[in-house]
Scaffold this motif. Structure first.
Motif, mmCIF file in Angstrom:
data_model
loop_
_atom_site.group_PDB
_atom_site.id
_atom_site.type_symbol
_atom_site.label_atom_id
_atom_site.label_comp_id
_atom_site.label_asym_id
_atom_site.label_seq_id
_atom_site.Cartn_x
_atom_site.Cartn_y
_atom_site.Cartn_z
ATOM 1 N N ASP A 187 0.852 -1.192 0.000
ATOM 2 C CA ASP A 187 0.000 0.000 0.000
ATOM 3 C C ASP A 187 0.884 1.238 0.000
ATOM 4 O O ASP A 187 2.076 1.178 0.345
ATOM 5 C CB ASP A 187 -0.926 0.021 1.223
ATOM 6 N N ARG A 235 -1.236 3.946 -6.357
ATOM 7 C CA ARG A 235 -2.083 3.023 -5.591
ATOM 8 C C ARG A 235 -2.930 2.173 -6.536
ATOM 9 O O ARG A 235 -3.111 0.976 -6.320
ATOM 10 C CB ARG A 235 -2.987 3.793 -4.631
ATOM 11 N N THR A 236 -3.456 2.799 -7.581
ATOM 12 C CA THR A 236 -4.232 2.040 -8.569
ATOM 13 C C THR A 236 -3.340 1.075 -9.330
ATOM 14 O O THR A 236 -3.706 -0.087 -9.569
ATOM 15 C CB THR A 236 -4.915 3.010 -9.550
ATOM 16 N N ARG A 238 -0.625 -0.351 -8.353
ATOM 17 C CA ARG A 238 -0.194 -1.467 -7.496
ATOM 18 C C ARG A 238 -1.243 -2.565 -7.456
ATOM 19 O O ARG A 238 -0.917 -3.754 -7.310
ATOM 20 C CB ARG A 238 0.099 -0.960 -6.077
ATOM 21 N N LYS A 239 -2.505 -2.214 -7.595
ATOM 22 C CA LYS A 239 -3.563 -3.223 -7.590
ATOM 23 C C LYS A 239 -3.555 -4.063 -8.863
ATOM 24 O O LYS A 239 -4.135 -5.146 -8.896
ATOM 25 C CB LYS A 239 -4.923 -2.540 -7.425
ATOM 26 N N ARG A 240 -2.889 -3.578 -9.893
ATOM 27 C CA ARG A 240 -2.894 -4.260 -11.181
ATOM 28 C C ARG A 240 -1.611 -5.051 -11.442
ATOM 29 O O ARG A 240 -1.608 -5.950 -12.285
ATOM 30 C CB ARG A 240 -3.102 -3.239 -12.309
#
Length: 290
Positions: A187, A235-236, A238-240
């Motif tokens: 995060d 942050r977006t 990292r989710k991918r």
């Protein structure tokens, strides 16, 4: 993919250094005898990056002039036999391919990086924030990040441990230690309160990013100040895909802060063989007066 390009956001107004920055870019303020931005470009070149993209704004022409050829000055130095000075000047304009793109409004770091999209294209790239000068290390900071990128293939961010009482001045990562000085990021939090910070690992101004960050930044909503924040885009991202952090080796100077600028000036001067002895004597004489 091999990383060849480096993006330097340099469109800020430099208000913390007024009145010195009223008529000149803050990136051109000298540390000893070299503009701050040159230190950072030299790090990029030493790391193996050959294409420099500088995102500028109004009143930044001096940056372009600095990295351009200076025929009149070169002729003057050659005519006067100033060989060493001539070599220094020619090195600046020949060290890399430099191009420029304009950020027309101060809409945040994320927006500044998005402005470089047409010049970067669909390939990974480095990002350097010029306020952070990182020296006194055998391996340049960006090269340390690139080595991790080549091993893991995901975006990489430089981090540094900072005291908890100053953690609210930085973006901060939460991460899982995966060996040596490398973390897999779980995060990212922008300027958390000390008691809420997930770690003491602060994000510093060096990144290796993949081109999918551009589409994300284009869709990232502006914050309350109307700015697109890079941290929100990361942050977006990292989710991918997996994202990594490197606790880099080297000494960082925040030259966007007046005290940090003075510290850098003193320490870089003391590292210069042509200045160190006399400057050290001068500093010692000041101590005696105290």
């Amino acid at each position: 993919m091999t990383v060849r390009k480096a993006v330097f956001p340099a469109a800020g107004l430099g208000t913390r250094f007024l009145p010195a920055t009223k008529a000149q870019p803050k990136e051109m303020l000298p540390i000893v005898d070299k503009p701050t931005i040159q230190y950072v470009v030299e790090e990029a070149v030493a790391s193996g990056l050959s294409e420099i993209i500088i995102v500028t704004g109004r009143n930044k022409r001096a940056i372009e002039d600095h990295f351009d050829a200076a025929f009149e000055l070169e002729y003057y130095l050659a005519d006067r036999g100033k060989v060493e000075e001539l070599a220094q000047i020619k090195t600046i304009s020949e060290m890399a391919s430099v191009s420029y793109v304009r950020q027309k409004e101060p809409l945040g770091l994320g927006h500044a990086i998005l402005c470089a999209r047409p010049l970067v294209g669909e390939e990974p790239f480095g990002v350097f924030l010029g306020d952070d000068i990182i020296g006194f290390t055998q391996v340049p900071c960006m090269r340390q990040l690139l080595d991790v990128f080549e091993r893991h293939g995901g975006p990489v961010i430089a981090v540094e441990r900072v005291p908890r009482e100053r953690i609210d001045q930085y973006g901060v990562i939460a991460g899982r230690h995966i060996g040596d000085n490398v973390y897999e990021i779980t995060d990212l939090v922008e300027k958390p309160k000390a008691r809420e910070a997930p770690s003491d690992l602060a994000i510093i101004g060096r990144y290796v990013l993949t081109p999918d960050i551009f589409a994300i930044l284009a869709e990232t909503a502006a914050d309350a100040r109307g700015e697109i924040q890079l941290t929100d885009g990361l942050r977006t991202l990292r989710k991918r895909r997996p994202m990594f952090a490197v606790e880099f080796e080297g000494r960082r100077y925040d030259t966007g802060d007046k005290l940090g600028f003075l510290k850098a000036t003193v320490e870089f001067a003391l590292a210069r063989p042509d200045l160190a002895d006399e400057f050290r004597k001068y500093l010692a004489s000041l101590d005696l007066r105290a």
